[in-house]
Design a protein around this motif. Structure first.
Motif, PDB file in Angstrom:
ATOM      1  N   HIS A 211       0.839  -1.195   0.000  1.00  0.00           N
ATOM      2  CA  HIS A 211       0.000   0.000   0.000  1.00  0.00           C
ATOM      3  C   HIS A 211       0.876   1.248   0.000  1.00  0.00           C
ATOM      4  CE1 HIS A 211       0.721  -1.185   4.227  1.00  0.00           C
ATOM      5  NE2 HIS A 211       0.843   0.112   4.425  1.00  0.00           N
ATOM      6  N   PRO A 212       0.373   2.362  -0.529  1.00  0.00           N
ATOM      7  CA  PRO A 212       1.188   3.586  -0.608  1.00  0.00           C
ATOM      8  C   PRO A 212       1.450   4.181   0.768  1.00  0.00           C
ATOM      9  CG  PRO A 212      -1.055   4.027  -1.315  1.00  0.00           C
ATOM     10  CD  PRO A 212      -0.958   2.546  -1.140  1.00  0.00           C
ATOM     11  N   GLU A 213       2.656   4.672   0.942  1.00  0.00           N
ATOM     12  CA  GLU A 213       3.051   5.325   2.188  1.00  0.00           C
ATOM     13  C   GLU A 213       3.454   6.763   1.897  1.00  0.00           C
ATOM     14  OE1 GLU A 213       4.951   2.268   5.211  1.00  0.00           O
ATOM     15  OE2 GLU A 213       6.166   2.403   3.401  1.00  0.00           O
ATOM     16  N   ALA A 214       3.081   7.660   2.812  1.00  0.00           N
ATOM     17  CA  ALA A 214       3.467   9.063   2.671  1.00  0.00           C
ATOM     18  C   ALA A 214       4.988   9.198   2.792  1.00  0.00           C
ATOM     19  CB  ALA A 214       2.777   9.901   3.736  1.00  0.00           C
ATOM     20  N   VAL A 215       5.551  10.124   2.019  1.00  0.00           N
ATOM     21  CA  VAL A 215       7.008  10.322   1.980  1.00  0.00           C
ATOM     22  C   VAL A 215       7.312  11.811   2.130  1.00  0.00           C
ATOM     23  CG1 VAL A 215       9.110  10.039   0.600  1.00  0.00           C
ATOM     24  CG2 VAL A 215       7.275   8.327   0.450  1.00  0.00           C
ATOM     25  N   ILE A 216       8.393  12.106   2.833  1.00  0.00           N
ATOM     26  CA  ILE A 216       8.910  13.473   2.912  1.00  0.00           C
ATOM     27  C   ILE A 216      10.370  13.469   2.484  1.00  0.00           C
ATOM     28  CG2 ILE A 216       9.553  13.257   5.365  1.00  0.00           C
ATOM     29  CD1 ILE A 216       8.773  16.234   5.677  1.00  0.00           C
ATOM     30  N   ALA A 217      10.734  14.438   1.634  1.00  0.00           N
ATOM     31  CA  ALA A 217      12.127  14.614   1.213  1.00  0.00           C
ATOM     32  C   ALA A 217      12.762  15.627   2.152  1.00  0.00           C
ATOM     33  CB  ALA A 217      12.177  15.095  -0.226  1.00  0.00           C
ATOM     34  N   PRO A 218      13.702  15.216   2.986  1.00  0.00           N
ATOM     35  CA  PRO A 218      14.195  16.106   4.040  1.00  0.00           C
ATOM     36  C   PRO A 218      15.165  17.169   3.543  1.00  0.00           C
ATOM     37  CG  PRO A 218      15.380  14.036   4.115  1.00  0.00           C
ATOM     38  CD  PRO A 218      14.346  13.885   3.045  1.00  0.00           C
ATOM     39  N   ARG A 219      15.011  18.357   4.101  1.00  0.00           N
ATOM     40  CA  ARG A 219      16.024  19.397   3.955  1.00  0.00           C
ATOM     41  C   ARG A 219      16.967  19.360   5.165  1.00  0.00           C
ATOM     42  NH1 ARG A 219      14.390  23.887   0.779  1.00  0.00           N
ATOM     43  NH2 ARG A 219      13.265  23.107  -1.035  1.00  0.00           N
ATOM     44  N   SER A 220      16.415  19.014   6.316  1.00  0.00           N
ATOM     45  CA  SER A 220      17.219  18.917   7.525  1.00  0.00           C
ATOM     46  C   SER A 220      16.603  17.889   8.454  1.00  0.00           C
ATOM     47  CB  SER A 220      17.330  20.269   8.245  1.00  0.00           C
ATOM     48  OG  SER A 220      16.062  20.682   8.725  1.00  0.00           O
ATOM     49  N   VAL A 221      17.458  17.214   9.212  1.00  0.00           N
ATOM     50  CA  VAL A 221      17.028  16.256  10.238  1.00  0.00           C
ATOM     51  C   VAL A 221      17.809  16.599  11.502  1.00  0.00           C
ATOM     52  CG1 VAL A 221      16.888  13.845  10.947  1.00  0.00           C
ATOM     53  CG2 VAL A 221      16.562  14.455   8.535  1.00  0.00           C
ATOM     54  N   THR A 222      17.090  16.988  12.551  1.00  0.00           N
ATOM     55  CA  THR A 222      17.738  17.449  13.776  1.00  0.00           C
ATOM     56  C   THR A 222      17.336  16.574  14.955  1.00  0.00           C
ATOM     57  OG1 THR A 222      17.592  19.720  12.942  1.00  0.00           O
ATOM     58  CG2 THR A 222      18.095  19.429  15.292  1.00  0.00           C
ATOM     59  N   PRO A 223      18.303  15.926  15.621  1.00  0.00           N
ATOM     60  CA  PRO A 223      17.966  15.161  16.834  1.00  0.00           C
ATOM     61  C   PRO A 223      17.440  16.095  17.924  1.00  0.00           C
ATOM     62  CG  PRO A 223      20.116  14.508  15.987  1.00  0.00           C
ATOM     63  CD  PRO A 223      19.714  15.759  15.248  1.00  0.00           C
ATOM     64  N   VAL A 224      16.402  15.658  18.627  1.00  0.00           N
ATOM     65  CA  VAL A 224      15.804  16.448  19.705  1.00  0.00           C
ATOM     66  C   VAL A 224      15.518  15.530  20.883  1.00  0.00           C
ATOM     67  CG1 VAL A 224      14.782  18.150  18.161  1.00  0.00           C
ATOM     68  CG2 VAL A 224      13.471  16.113  18.791  1.00  0.00           C
ATOM     69  N   GLU A 225      15.229  16.139  22.019  1.00  0.00           N
ATOM     70  CA  GLU A 225      14.839  15.372  23.203  1.00  0.00           C
ATOM     71  C   GLU A 225      13.401  14.869  23.030  1.00  0.00           C
ATOM     72  OE1 GLU A 225      16.602  14.540  25.894  1.00  0.00           O
ATOM     73  OE2 GLU A 225      18.396  15.465  25.019  1.00  0.00           O
ATOM     74  N   ALA A 226      13.134  13.701  23.566  1.00  0.00           N
ATOM     75  CA  ALA A 226      11.777  13.168  23.537  1.00  0.00           C
ATOM     76  C   ALA A 226      10.865  14.046  24.385  1.00  0.00           C
ATOM     77  CB  ALA A 226      11.753  11.733  24.062  1.00  0.00           C
ATOM     78  N   PRO A 227       9.647  14.299  23.944  1.00  0.00           N
ATOM     79  CA  PRO A 227       8.717  15.090  24.754  1.00  0.00           C
ATOM     80  C   PRO A 227       8.287  14.319  25.987  1.00  0.00           C
ATOM     81  CG  PRO A 227       7.582  14.152  22.867  1.00  0.00           C
ATOM     82  CD  PRO A 227       9.030  13.832  22.687  1.00  0.00           C
ATOM     83  N   ALA A 228       7.776  15.034  26.977  1.00  0.00           N
ATOM     84  CA  ALA A 228       7.294  14.372  28.191  1.00  0.00           C
ATOM     85  C   ALA A 228       6.197  13.381  27.862  1.00  0.00           C
ATOM     86  CB  ALA A 228       6.805  15.406  29.198  1.00  0.00           C
ATOM     87  N   ASN A 229       5.297  13.772  26.990  1.00  0.00           N
ATOM     88  CA  ASN A 229       4.233  12.878  26.533  1.00  0.00           C
ATOM     89  C   ASN A 229       4.544  12.459  25.111  1.00  0.00           C
ATOM     90  OD1 ASN A 229       1.896  11.435  26.104  1.00  0.00           O
ATOM     91  ND2 ASN A 229       0.604  13.238  25.833  1.00  0.00           N
ATOM     92  N   THR A 230       5.007  11.232  24.938  1.00  0.00           N
ATOM     93  CA  THR A 230       5.412  10.772  23.615  1.00  0.00           C
ATOM     94  C   THR A 230       4.240  10.323  22.759  1.00  0.00           C
ATOM     95  OG1 THR A 230       5.767   8.493  24.374  1.00  0.00           O
ATOM     96  CG2 THR A 230       7.638  10.010  24.523  1.00  0.00           C
ATOM     97  N   TYR A 231       3.066  10.130  23.371  1.00  0.00           N
ATOM     98  CA  TYR A 231       1.905   9.643  22.625  1.00  0.00           C
ATOM     99  C   TYR A 231       1.045  10.792  22.126  1.00  0.00           C
ATOM    100  CZ  TYR A 231       3.063   5.256  24.980  1.00  0.00           C
ATOM    101  OH  TYR A 231       3.713   4.146  25.455  1.00  0.00           O
ATOM    102  N   GLN A 232       0.315  10.519  21.069  1.00  0.00           N
ATOM    103  CA  GLN A 232      -0.684  11.441  20.585  1.00  0.00           C
ATOM    104  C   GLN A 232      -2.045  10.811  20.749  1.00  0.00           C
ATOM    105  OE1 GLN A 232       0.643  12.223  16.518  1.00  0.00           O
ATOM    106  NE2 GLN A 232       1.560  14.133  17.166  1.00  0.00           N
ATOM    107  N   GLY A 233      -3.004  11.579  21.314  1.00  0.00           N
ATOM    108  CA  GLY A 233      -4.340  11.067  21.532  1.00  0.00           C
ATOM    109  C   GLY A 233      -5.231  11.270  20.326  1.00  0.00           C
TER     110      GLY A 233
END
Length: 233
Positions: A211-233
């Motif tokens: 099945h088709p999957e969404a794709v993004i062509a990156p201009r930049s990829v920056t490591p960040v800290e995980a948020p306090a709430n890692t889940y999305q409701g």
């Protein structure tokens, strides 16, 4: 397990429940809105345990028969939380429980809105981006830079995923939303949280399901800290 031990186990369960609910640890298990329920449950367990202990220690206190040995299993979740607190779900779950986003005939909105204040990109959620990226009309993404935030998930067949776990109630009903990042992963480890800024790219077939999957062509990829709430409701 005698009655006195049962009461101490009840106190322990209540204390651990309160400790988890008072901090951010509960966010690894349930949605933020469940915090008051956890606080209430922990308080009730503590009160029941204290009331039982006071009754047992009174001159006319009752001393019932011991509970079956299987009651000791109540200590297992407490032991796990105290000694080996499980982290929030990550790439292992995302690789096995990813949502198959259906391509919509129309995008969910006429456009994706203005750029973030002071930026040249628009922050979007992974599901929102996927719905636009897989729509029959992708003009809302033409010439736009998009910022996605999530954790790294390895992908067979090229590229890698930026992923986010969504939950309805708790971690037991978790499902992942993933977007293919059309670039090499380099030294980014699985589960590393990143911000990906990039532009729309044509969908790719899922390496197994097709099945088709969404794709993004990156201009930049920056490591960040995980948020306090890692889940999305």
């Amino acid at each position: 397990m005698d009655r006195l031990t049962q009461l101490w186990v009840l106190l322990l369960l209540g204390g651990v429940t309160l400790a988890v609910a008072l901090g951010d640890a509960h966010l690894a298990y349930v949605r933020p809105g469940f915090r008051p329920l956890l606080l209430g449950a922990g308080a009730v367990l503590l009160l029941l345990g204290l009331a039982g202990l006071l009754r047992e220690r009174s001159p006319g206190g009752a001393h019932g028969h011991g509970a079956p040995r299987v009651a000791w299993l109540l200590l297992l979740p407490v032991t796990v939380v105290l000694l080996v607190a499980p982290p929030a779900l990550g790439s292992f779950t995302a690789a096995r429980q990813a949502l198959q986003v259906e391509a919509a005939a129309e995008p969910p909105a006429a456009d994706i809105g203005p750029d973030d204040p002071g930026e040249r990109h628009r922050t979007m959620g992974l599901l929102d981006y996927s719905l636009h990226a897989l729509a029959a009309d992708t003009s809302a993404l033409n010439g736009r830079l998009v910022r996605l935030t999530g954790f790294v998930t390895p992908r067979d067949g090229g590229g890698w995923y930026v992923s986010r776990i969504g939950i309805t109630c708790c971690a037991a009903d978790a499902v992942a939303v993933t977007v293919v990042v059309d670039a090499g992963r380099g030294d980014l480890a699985a589960d590393q949280w990143v911000e990906v800024v990039g532009s729309w790219a044509p969908p790719r077939p899922h390496p197994v399901g097709g099945h088709p999957e969404a794709v993004i062509a990156p201009r930049s990829v920056t490591p960040v800290e995980a948020p306090a709430n890692t889940y999305q409701g």
